[in-house]
Enzyme design. Structure first.
Site, PDB file in Angstrom:
ATOM      1  N   ARG A  89      -9.626   1.016   8.729  1.00 51.14           N
ATOM      2  CA  ARG A  89      -9.153  -0.336   9.021  1.00 51.14           C
ATOM      3  C   ARG A  89     -10.192  -1.144   9.780  1.00 51.14           C
ATOM      4  NH1 ARG A  89      -3.241   0.612   8.727  1.00 51.14           N
ATOM      5  NH2 ARG A  89      -2.176  -1.370   8.915  1.00 51.14           N
ATOM      6  N   LYS A 106       0.830  -1.213   0.000  1.00 56.61           N
ATOM      7  CA  LYS A 106       0.000   0.000   0.000  1.00 56.61           C
ATOM      8  C   LYS A 106       0.867   1.267   0.000  1.00 56.61           C
ATOM      9  CE  LYS A 106      -2.079  -1.040   3.888  1.00 56.61           C
ATOM     10  NZ  LYS A 106      -1.311  -2.289   4.171  1.00 56.61           N
ATOM     11  N   ARG A 142      -0.352  -8.711  13.676  1.00 55.02           N
ATOM     12  CA  ARG A 142      -0.937  -7.736  12.749  1.00 55.02           C
ATOM     13  C   ARG A 142      -1.763  -8.438  11.671  1.00 55.02           C
ATOM     14  NH1 ARG A 142       4.316  -5.021  11.046  1.00 55.02           N
ATOM     15  NH2 ARG A 142       3.095  -3.854   9.533  1.00 55.02           N
ATOM     16  N   ARG A 161      11.836  -4.846   5.162  1.00 53.84           N
ATOM     17  CA  ARG A 161      11.373  -3.486   4.871  1.00 53.84           C
ATOM     18  C   ARG A 161      12.273  -2.443   5.535  1.00 53.84           C
ATOM     19  NH1 ARG A 161       5.179  -1.712   5.457  1.00 53.84           N
ATOM     20  NH2 ARG A 161       5.352  -2.398   7.617  1.00 53.84           N
ATOM     21  N   ARG A 197      11.155  -0.555  11.215  1.00 50.55           N
ATOM     22  CA  ARG A 197      10.041  -0.332  12.144  1.00 50.55           C
ATOM     23  C   ARG A 197      10.071  -1.331  13.299  1.00 50.55           C
ATOM     24  NH1 ARG A 197       4.679   0.372   8.520  1.00 50.55           N
ATOM     25  NH2 ARG A 197       3.860  -0.779  10.308  1.00 50.55           N
TER      26      ARG A 197
HETATM   27  P1  ADP Z   1       2.162  -1.832   3.246  1.00 47.29           P
HETATM   28  O1  ADP Z   1       2.141  -0.323   3.223  1.00 47.29           O
HETATM   29  O2  ADP Z   1       0.965  -2.429   2.568  1.00 47.29           O
HETATM   30  O3  ADP Z   1       2.386  -2.383   4.609  1.00 47.29           O
HETATM   31  P2  ADP Z   1       4.741  -1.580   1.873  1.00 47.29           P
HETATM   32  O4  ADP Z   1       4.442  -0.750   0.686  1.00 47.29           O
HETATM   33  O5  ADP Z   1       5.431  -0.942   3.009  1.00 47.29           O
HETATM   34  O6  ADP Z   1       3.391  -2.309   2.369  1.00 47.29           O
HETATM   35  O7  ADP Z   1       5.568  -2.866   1.387  1.00 47.29           O
HETATM   36  C1  ADP Z   1       6.048  -3.830   2.321  1.00 47.29           C
HETATM   37  C2  ADP Z   1       7.452  -4.267   1.913  1.00 47.29           C
HETATM   38  O8  ADP Z   1       7.384  -5.037   0.712  1.00 47.29           O
HETATM   39  C3  ADP Z   1       8.409  -3.114   1.610  1.00 47.29           C
HETATM   40  O9  ADP Z   1       9.693  -3.482   2.022  1.00 47.29           O
HETATM   41  C4  ADP Z   1       8.313  -2.956   0.084  1.00 47.29           C
HETATM   42  O10 ADP Z   1       9.524  -2.427  -0.471  1.00 47.29           O
HETATM   43  C5  ADP Z   1       8.077  -4.392  -0.365  1.00 47.29           C
HETATM   44  N1  ADP Z   1       7.179  -4.489  -1.527  1.00 47.29           N
HETATM   45  C6  ADP Z   1       6.097  -3.708  -1.811  1.00 47.29           C
HETATM   46  N2  ADP Z   1       5.484  -4.123  -2.937  1.00 47.29           N
HETATM   47  C7  ADP Z   1       6.186  -5.182  -3.393  1.00 47.29           C
HETATM   48  C8  ADP Z   1       6.047  -6.053  -4.537  1.00 47.29           C
HETATM   49  N3  ADP Z   1       5.059  -5.885  -5.421  1.00 47.29           N
HETATM   50  N4  ADP Z   1       6.950  -7.046  -4.667  1.00 47.29           N
HETATM   51  C9  ADP Z   1       7.948  -7.208  -3.779  1.00 47.29           C
HETATM   52  N5  ADP Z   1       8.128  -6.433  -2.683  1.00 47.29           N
HETATM   53  C10 ADP Z   1       7.265  -5.430  -2.489  1.00 47.29           C
HETATM   54  P1  ADP Z   2       1.108  -1.577   7.607  1.00 46.63           P
HETATM   55  O1  ADP Z   2       0.582  -0.934   6.389  1.00 46.63           O
HETATM   56  O2  ADP Z   2       2.447  -2.165   7.439  1.00 46.63           O
HETATM   57  O3  ADP Z   2       0.156  -2.540   8.253  1.00 46.63           O
HETATM   58  P2  ADP Z   2       0.722   1.022   8.931  1.00 46.63           P
HETATM   59  O4  ADP Z   2       1.898   1.912   8.870  1.00 46.63           O
HETATM   60  O5  ADP Z   2      -0.428   1.305   8.062  1.00 46.63           O
HETATM   61  O6  ADP Z   2       1.277  -0.465   8.730  1.00 46.63           O
HETATM   62  O7  ADP Z   2       0.186   0.938  10.427  1.00 46.63           O
HETATM   63  C1  ADP Z   2       1.029   0.640  11.496  1.00 46.63           C
HETATM   64  C2  ADP Z   2       0.201   0.478  12.759  1.00 46.63           C
HETATM   65  O8  ADP Z   2      -0.438   1.726  13.076  1.00 46.63           O
HETATM   66  C3  ADP Z   2      -0.919  -0.536  12.684  1.00 46.63           C
HETATM   67  O9  ADP Z   2      -0.479  -1.857  12.952  1.00 46.63           O
HETATM   68  C4  ADP Z   2      -1.877  -0.008  13.757  1.00 46.63           C
HETATM   69  O10 ADP Z   2      -1.423  -0.351  15.059  1.00 46.63           O
HETATM   70  C5  ADP Z   2      -1.735   1.502  13.599  1.00 46.63           C
HETATM   71  N1  ADP Z   2      -2.731   2.015  12.645  1.00 46.63           N
HETATM   72  C6  ADP Z   2      -2.488   2.511  11.404  1.00 46.63           C
HETATM   73  N2  ADP Z   2      -3.628   2.881  10.799  1.00 46.63           N
HETATM   74  C7  ADP Z   2      -4.635   2.588  11.673  1.00 46.63           C
HETATM   75  C8  ADP Z   2      -6.047   2.709  11.629  1.00 46.63           C
HETATM   76  N3  ADP Z   2      -6.692   3.191  10.548  1.00 46.63           N
HETATM   77  N4  ADP Z   2      -6.750   2.307  12.721  1.00 46.63           N
HETATM   78  C9  ADP Z   2      -6.143   1.840  13.809  1.00 46.63           C
HETATM   79  N5  ADP Z   2      -4.809   1.683  13.908  1.00 46.63           N
HETATM   80  C10 ADP Z   2      -4.053   2.051  12.852  1.00 46.63           C
END
Ligand code: ADP
Ligand code: ADP
Ligand code: ZN
Length: 220
Positions: free
Chosen positions: A88, A13, A170, A127, A159
């Site tokens: 979420r 995302k 998660r 990541r 992180r």
């Molecule tokens: P999210 O915001 O949904 O948690 P991220 O965009 O942070 O996901 O991506 C999670 C990890 O996977 C990061 O280290 C990113 O560089 C990697 N990543 C994202 N998209 C892809 C993909 N299509 N293929 C391989 N690795 C990816």
């Molecule tokens: P990822 O995309 O890798 O799951 P985010 O950076 O979006 O991680 O979120 C990290 C953490 O922040 C989540 O695991 C949650 O604890 C909190 N968080 C983020 N967005 C929300 C939301 N919309 N509602 C509740 N908690 C949230």
């Protein structure tokens, strides 16, 4: 364009949001980034959010919705936004719809990026984050210079919640509380599905093509 990116942790995302934001010229709003900035700044919100985030649980709905409401008041959101990680839960989605309805607006597109749980642990363990909102992966999407952001030259960081036990928690939270949003937005006819296990640039291309097919106008 008012857009939501939906998907499990690690679906890509944040990665897609950064590119889409630059292409579509609308702000990328990540509630996770807002929480992390507050944790870093030692604010009361950061202190409250940290305990939930570190245990892989969600920050309470009322707190989270308030933050989004405040962010949307800023001028850059006038022509749209890309919500990354919000809503979420179903209550958050309902409150978000109400918030947008007041000035006569609504969510227009929900991009649902799916990836199997088995891939996610590997992704999140590699990541690397930048405080500017860019995301990297040590193997899949490395920065040009090791541990340094390509865009702002800051040092990258890992992180606290990207460790295996928290990732499992998660994922559980995602399946229990967030995945029902797929049906919620499906019923409104807003969902567009993408396979997040394809390479990053392929997924970006598929998203942009689908938006164009929906006759959403933008310069590519
Ligand atoms: P999210 O915001 O949904 O948690 P991220 O965009 O942070 O996901 O991506 C999670 C990890 O996977 C990061 O280290 C990113 O560089 C990697 N990543 C994202 N998209 C892809 C993909 N299509 N293929 C391989 N690795 C990816
Ligand atoms: P990822 O995309 O890798 O799951 P985010 O950076 O979006 O991680 O979120 C990290 C953490 O922040 C989540 O695991 C949650 O604890 C909190 N968080 C983020 N967005 C929300 C939301 N919309 N509602 C509740 N908690 C949230
Ligand atoms: Zn950066």
């Amino acid at each position: 364009m008012r857009m939501i990116l939906l998907g499990p942790p690690g679906a890509g995302k944040g990665t897609q949001a950064a590119v889409l934001s630059a292409t579509l010229k609308i702000p990328h709003i990540s509630t996770g980034d807002i929480f992390r900035a507050n944790i870093k700044g030692g604010t009361p919100l950061g202190l409250l959010a940290k305990s939930y985030i570190d245990s892989g649980k969600l920050v309470p709905d009322d707190v989270t919705v308030d933050i989004v409401a405040n962010r949307l008041k800023e001028e850059d959101c006038a022509s749209g936004f890309i919500m990354d990680g919000f809503p979420r839960t179903v209550p958050q989605a309902v409150m978000f719809d109400e918030m947008l309805a007041k000035p006569g607006k609504k969510v227009e597109v929900v991009i649902n990026i799916t990836v199997e749980d088995s891939i996610i642990v590997k992704r999140l363990s590699g990541r690397r984050m930048c405080s500017c909102g860019r995301t990297y992966h040590i193997d899949n999407n490395p920065p040009k210079v090791e541990e340094i952001c390509d865009f702002c030259n800051s040092s990258l960081y890992i992180r606290d919640d990207d460790k295996e036990e928290t990732i499992k928690e998660r994922l559980k939270t995602y399946h229990e509380q967030t995945s029902p949003l797929v049906d919620y937005y499906q019923e409104k006819g807003l969902i567009m599905n993408f396979d997040g296990s394809k390479p990053i640039d392929v997924t970006t291309r598929e998203i942009l093509d689908s938006l164009k097919n929906k006759l959403i106008d933008f310069e590519d």
